[in-house]
Design an enzyme around this catalytic site. Structure first.
Site, mmCIF file in Angstrom:
data_model
loop_
_atom_site.group_PDB
_atom_site.id
_atom_site.type_symbol
_atom_site.label_atom_id
_atom_site.label_comp_id
_atom_site.label_asym_id
_atom_site.label_seq_id
_atom_site.Cartn_x
_atom_site.Cartn_y
_atom_site.Cartn_z
ATOM 1 N N HIS A 182 38.955 44.712 32.932
ATOM 2 C CA HIS A 182 38.279 43.452 33.231
ATOM 3 C C HIS A 182 39.170 42.658 34.174
ATOM 4 C CE1 HIS A 182 35.610 43.313 29.365
ATOM 5 N NE2 HIS A 182 35.515 44.460 30.012
ATOM 6 N N CYS B 221 39.822 40.264 26.151
ATOM 7 C CA CYS B 221 40.591 39.472 27.114
ATOM 8 C C CYS B 221 41.245 38.256 26.455
ATOM 9 C CB CYS B 221 39.706 39.071 28.287
ATOM 10 S SG CYS B 221 39.228 40.494 29.307
ATOM 11 N N GLU C 275 40.429 39.756 34.056
ATOM 12 C CA GLU C 275 41.561 39.082 33.415
ATOM 13 C C GLU C 275 42.709 40.056 33.157
ATOM 14 O OE1 GLU C 275 37.815 37.303 31.338
ATOM 15 O OE2 GLU C 275 38.375 39.151 32.383
ATOM 16 N N CYS D 164 35.900 37.754 27.161
ATOM 17 C CA CYS D 164 35.448 38.469 25.970
ATOM 18 C C CYS D 164 36.583 38.504 24.940
ATOM 19 C CB CYS D 164 35.029 39.895 26.346
ATOM 20 S SG CYS D 164 36.417 40.960 26.807
#
Length: 153
Positions: free
Chosen positions: A47, A80, A49, A77
């Protein structure tokens, strides 16, 4: 957040869900930037992040990033949020809320768990319309393409 939006454009151009992130150190220097790479890298953890966290940790040669701020175009999420807490990021600023997997209040509220060993400040809604529209446009186009493929088949 504008730099995070630029990263999201790179994700969209790569065929990824357009989410971008940038980490800024306590001194204001950019430590890391990233965009979603889950499809490109065949890695569910890539992701935006996480990509930015990995860069920042490599720059500082330390997995802890005290005093750092992360700007991301979509509410993080659970995975993360966990990584951001472990990295000791001081603040997370996000754009659009994520009603499907958001872990900062939309679906879960992980930052609201007060007895975690580190507290990170989370703030949402920064350029939310622009961040959200980029995602909505991406998924509209994806649905249109799928429909067109079905019609041509």
């Amino acid at each position: 957040m504008r730099l995070a939006l630029e990263q999201a454009v790179l994700a969209r151009e790569a065929g990824e869900v357009p989410v971008g992130a940038v980490i800024v150190g306590a001194d204001g220097a950019i430590l890391g930037a990233g965009f979603n790479r889950t499809i490109t890298d065949h890695d569910p953890t890539c992701h935006a992040e996480i990509v930015a966290l990995r860069q920042a940790a490599a720059v500082l040669r330390n997995y802890r990033l005290p005093g750092a701020r992360l700007y991301v175009t979509l509410e993080p999420c659970a995975m993360c949020v966990g990584a951001l807490l472990h990295a000791r990021v001081a603040q997370v600023v996000y754009g659009a809320a994520d009603p499907k997997t958001g872990a900062c209040g939309s679906v879960l509220d992980l930052p609201g768990i007060g007895h975690l060993n580190h507290q990170t400040e989370f703030r949402g809604g920064v350029l939310a319309d622009e961040c959200g529209e980029m995602l909505r446009a991406f998924f509209r186009e994806r649905r249109r393409a799928r429909k067109s493929e079905r019609v041509q088949s």
